[in-house]
Design an enzyme around this catalytic site. Structure first.
Site, PDB file in Angstrom:
ATOM      1  N   SER A 117       5.495  10.571 -10.298  1.00  0.00           N
ATOM      2  CA  SER A 117       5.704   9.149 -10.591  1.00  0.00           C
ATOM      3  C   SER A 117       6.529   8.985 -11.858  1.00  0.00           C
ATOM      4  O   SER A 117       6.475   9.826 -12.774  1.00  0.00           O
ATOM      5  CB  SER A 117       4.328   8.506 -10.800  1.00  0.00           C
ATOM      6  OG  SER A 117       4.462   7.241 -11.399  1.00  0.00           O
ATOM      7  N   TYR A 141      -3.567   7.873 -15.278  1.00  0.00           N
ATOM      8  CA  TYR A 141      -2.844   8.098 -14.013  1.00  0.00           C
ATOM      9  C   TYR A 141      -1.612   8.976 -14.256  1.00  0.00           C
ATOM     10  O   TYR A 141      -1.404   9.998 -13.578  1.00  0.00           O
ATOM     11  CB  TYR A 141      -2.437   6.749 -13.416  1.00  0.00           C
ATOM     12  CG  TYR A 141      -1.474   6.857 -12.263  1.00  0.00           C
ATOM     13  CD1 TYR A 141      -1.900   7.248 -10.999  1.00  0.00           C
ATOM     14  CD2 TYR A 141      -0.106   6.576 -12.435  1.00  0.00           C
ATOM     15  CE1 TYR A 141      -1.000   7.359  -9.936  1.00  0.00           C
ATOM     16  CE2 TYR A 141       0.786   6.683 -11.382  1.00  0.00           C
ATOM     17  CZ  TYR A 141       0.340   7.077 -10.146  1.00  0.00           C
ATOM     18  OH  TYR A 141       1.223   7.189  -9.099  1.00  0.00           O
ATOM     19  N   LYS A 145      -0.529  13.035 -13.107  1.00  0.00           N
ATOM     20  CA  LYS A 145       0.710  13.460 -12.442  1.00  0.00           C
ATOM     21  C   LYS A 145       1.385  14.566 -13.259  1.00  0.00           C
ATOM     22  O   LYS A 145       1.881  15.546 -12.709  1.00  0.00           O
ATOM     23  CB  LYS A 145       1.654  12.263 -12.259  1.00  0.00           C
ATOM     24  CG  LYS A 145       1.127  11.197 -11.308  1.00  0.00           C
ATOM     25  CD  LYS A 145       1.025  11.710  -9.875  1.00  0.00           C
ATOM     26  CE  LYS A 145       0.585  10.637  -8.906  1.00  0.00           C
ATOM     27  NZ  LYS A 145       0.355  11.162  -7.543  1.00  0.00           N
TER      28      LYS A 145
HETATM   29  P1  NAD Z   1      -1.772   4.957  -0.757  1.00  0.00           P
HETATM   30  O1  NAD Z   1      -3.055   4.652  -1.448  1.00  0.00           O
HETATM   31  O2  NAD Z   1      -1.284   4.002   0.277  1.00  0.00           O
HETATM   32  O3  NAD Z   1      -1.835   6.414  -0.121  1.00  0.00           O
HETATM   33  C1  NAD Z   1      -2.642   7.439  -0.659  1.00  0.00           C
HETATM   34  C2  NAD Z   1      -3.447   8.024   0.486  1.00  0.00           C
HETATM   35  O4  NAD Z   1      -4.295   9.038  -0.066  1.00  0.00           O
HETATM   36  C3  NAD Z   1      -4.361   6.995   1.171  1.00  0.00           C
HETATM   37  O5  NAD Z   1      -4.160   7.033   2.569  1.00  0.00           O
HETATM   38  C4  NAD Z   1      -5.771   7.435   0.788  1.00  0.00           C
HETATM   39  O6  NAD Z   1      -6.730   7.160   1.801  1.00  0.00           O
HETATM   40  C5  NAD Z   1      -5.562   8.925   0.549  1.00  0.00           C
HETATM   41  N1  NAD Z   1      -6.572   9.484  -0.363  1.00  0.00           N
HETATM   42  C6  NAD Z   1      -7.000   8.968  -1.537  1.00  0.00           C
HETATM   43  N2  NAD Z   1      -7.967   9.758  -2.051  1.00  0.00           N
HETATM   44  C7  NAD Z   1      -8.125  10.797  -1.199  1.00  0.00           C
HETATM   45  C8  NAD Z   1      -8.985  11.925  -1.183  1.00  0.00           C
HETATM   46  N3  NAD Z   1      -9.888  12.135  -2.159  1.00  0.00           N
HETATM   47  N4  NAD Z   1      -8.904  12.785  -0.150  1.00  0.00           N
HETATM   48  C9  NAD Z   1      -8.015  12.568   0.866  1.00  0.00           C
HETATM   49  N5  NAD Z   1      -7.180  11.517   0.908  1.00  0.00           N
HETATM   50  C10 NAD Z   1      -7.239  10.626  -0.121  1.00  0.00           C
HETATM   51  O7  NAD Z   1      -0.664   5.139  -1.909  1.00  0.00           O
HETATM   52  P2  NAD Z   1       0.913   5.218  -1.816  1.00  0.00           P
HETATM   53  O8  NAD Z   1       1.454   4.008  -2.478  1.00  0.00           O
HETATM   54  O9  NAD Z   1       1.332   5.561  -0.447  1.00  0.00           O
HETATM   55  O10 NAD Z   1       1.176   6.449  -2.779  1.00  0.00           O
HETATM   56  C11 NAD Z   1       1.258   7.777  -2.292  1.00  0.00           C
HETATM   57  C12 NAD Z   1       1.462   8.731  -3.450  1.00  0.00           C
HETATM   58  O11 NAD Z   1       2.640   8.360  -4.163  1.00  0.00           O
HETATM   59  C13 NAD Z   1       0.325   8.711  -4.473  1.00  0.00           C
HETATM   60  O12 NAD Z   1       0.100  10.037  -4.902  1.00  0.00           O
HETATM   61  C14 NAD Z   1       0.896   7.880  -5.598  1.00  0.00           C
HETATM   62  O13 NAD Z   1       0.343   8.230  -6.845  1.00  0.00           O
HETATM   63  C15 NAD Z   1       2.365   8.223  -5.535  1.00  0.00           C
HETATM   64  N6  NAD Z   1       3.238   7.189  -6.094  1.00  0.00           N
HETATM   65  C16 NAD Z   1       3.286   5.946  -5.518  1.00  0.00           C
HETATM   66  C17 NAD Z   1       4.135   4.987  -6.046  1.00  0.00           C
HETATM   67  C18 NAD Z   1       4.253   3.609  -5.428  1.00  0.00           C
HETATM   68  O14 NAD Z   1       5.080   2.809  -5.890  1.00  0.00           O
HETATM   69  N7  NAD Z   1       3.484   3.277  -4.388  1.00  0.00           N
HETATM   70  C19 NAD Z   1       4.918   5.267  -7.180  1.00  0.00           C
HETATM   71  C20 NAD Z   1       4.826   6.536  -7.742  1.00  0.00           C
HETATM   72  C21 NAD Z   1       3.996   7.492  -7.179  1.00  0.00           C
END
Ligand code: NAD
Length: 325
Positions: A117, A141, A145
């Site tokens: 991130s 958070y 990362k």
């Molecule tokens: P999201 O919450 O939609 O997806 C994360 C998934 O991980 C979910 O389906 C959730 O059920 C699963 N999960 C959570 N805890 C878990 C566990 N203990 N065991 C198994 N599965 C688990 O989030 P997203 O927006 O799709 O983000 C995906 C990744 O990208 C994350 O790692 C997030 O930190 C990173 N990220 C997202 C953004 C953004 O703008 N959305 C920006 C930077 C980084």
């Protein structure tokens, strides 16, 4: 056809990545505990439910599917919650990633793409931010990362694992085909919240900070379309499979948009009034976060195609309006 283990593949970005993986001829095997994802978004391969920290469960999944590579999306994502409950973030994001890496190494899977991130940069002094800017997270958070990035590097040296760390900026928008979109609970991201307000599902939107040193006083972020983001994962897998070696790369549009600009785009595209009011800055929110994207272009041959603000908002609006949520 390669079998790819996609942790967090029932979530927002992961489900879009599975769609593109299947389109590229791969089999995405989703591993997700469905704590923030949706079984209904797992459309292109099997769903294995389990906690990312559960090594026995992970081992069974590696034995069943023998994936060639892993894309690791699973994790907790709410920055504010990470300050209130750091234990949960270190447990899921750091200990969970460690469990995954240990099982990967044991199973002989040697390639991983990791969801990092822009939060690893904290409040950077330069904009756009190059990958060699100091890593100085300002939230638990972001710390998780950074910790996983360091762990990947150590595993790469010790176990011969190749990694692609993709540092996403603000993922936004929805699948242009309308099959997938953003569904978080609680929803903390700006665009879906604005669109929910357009639908009358939120009374008003708080604009956190109207006194930043930016042209209109609101914070500037880099919004990248989720389908562009998904495409970067396919490109990263191709690079690793081709022996291109490990890398860390920003994935963003390379363009900054202010909160006020995003609000105006949402009002214009939805044709609805979206009530908004000024609110104080949130702790740890820097004035501007914009990606330098040269490395992704050079090393992955990746460039954004759908990440102009109007396409982002229009695809997200089509998704929210169709569901009424
Ligand atoms: P999201 O919450 O939609 O997806 C994360 C998934 O991980 C979910 O389906 C959730 O059920 C699963 N999960 C959570 N805890 C878990 C566990 N203990 N065991 C198994 N599965 C688990 O989030 P997203 O927006 O799709 O983000 C995906 C990744 O990208 C994350 O790692 C997030 O930190 C990173 N990220 C997202 C953004 C953004 O703008 N959305 C920006 C930077 C980084």
């Amino acid at each position: 056809m390669a079998t790819i283990l996609v942790t967090g593949g029932a979530g927002y970005i992961g489900s879009h990545a599975c769609q593109l993986l299947a389109g590229a001829g791969h089999l995405p095997v989703v591993f997700d505990d469905l704590s923030n994802g949706h079984g209904a978004s797992v459309l292109w391969g099997p769903l294995e439910t389990g906690d990312i920290g559960d090594r026995r469960r992970l081992r069974a999944v590696f034995e069943t599917w023998r994936p060639e590579a892993v894309i690791h999306f699973a994790g907790l994502i709410e920055v504010a919650r990470s300050a209130a409950d750091p234990a949960a973030f270190y447990r899921v994001n750091v200990a969970g990633s460690l469990a995954l890496l240990e099982e990967m190494a044991a199973a002989g899977a040697r390639r991983i793409v990791f969801s990092s991130s822009a939060a690893v940069y904290g409040a950077p002094a330069v904009s756009p931010i190059p990958e060699d800017a100091p890593l100085a997270p300002v939230s638990p958070y972001g710390e998780t990362k950074r910790a996983v990035e360091a762990m990947l590097d150590a595993f790469a040296r010790a176990c011969g694992i190749d990694y692609a760390v993709l540092r996403y900026f603000n993922a936004a928008g929805a699948d242009p085909e309308g099959e997938l979109g953003e569904r978080h609970d609680p929803e903390t991201h700006l665009i879906p919240r604005l669109l929910r307000a357009a639908l009358g599902l939120e009374p008003r939107i708080d604009i956190f900070g109207t006194d930043y040193p930016t042209p209109d006083g609101t914070a500037i972020r880099d919004y990248v379309h989720v389908s562009d983001l998904a495409a970067a994962h396919v490109a990263a897998l191709d690079r690793l499979a081709g022996g291109g070696g490990s890398l860390s790369a920003n994935i963003g549009a390379g363009v900054g948009r202010s909160v006020q600009e995003v609000l105006e785009a949402c009002r214009r595209i939805t044709g609805r009034s979206i009530p908004a009011r000024a609110a104080p800055r949130r702790a740890g929110d820097p004035p501007e976060l914009v990606a330098a994207t040269g490395r992704a272009a050079r090393e992955l041959g990746w460039s954004p195609r759908l990440s102009d603000l109007d396409t982002i908002v229009a695809t997200a609006w089509a998704w929210h309006a169709a569901r009424g949520a």
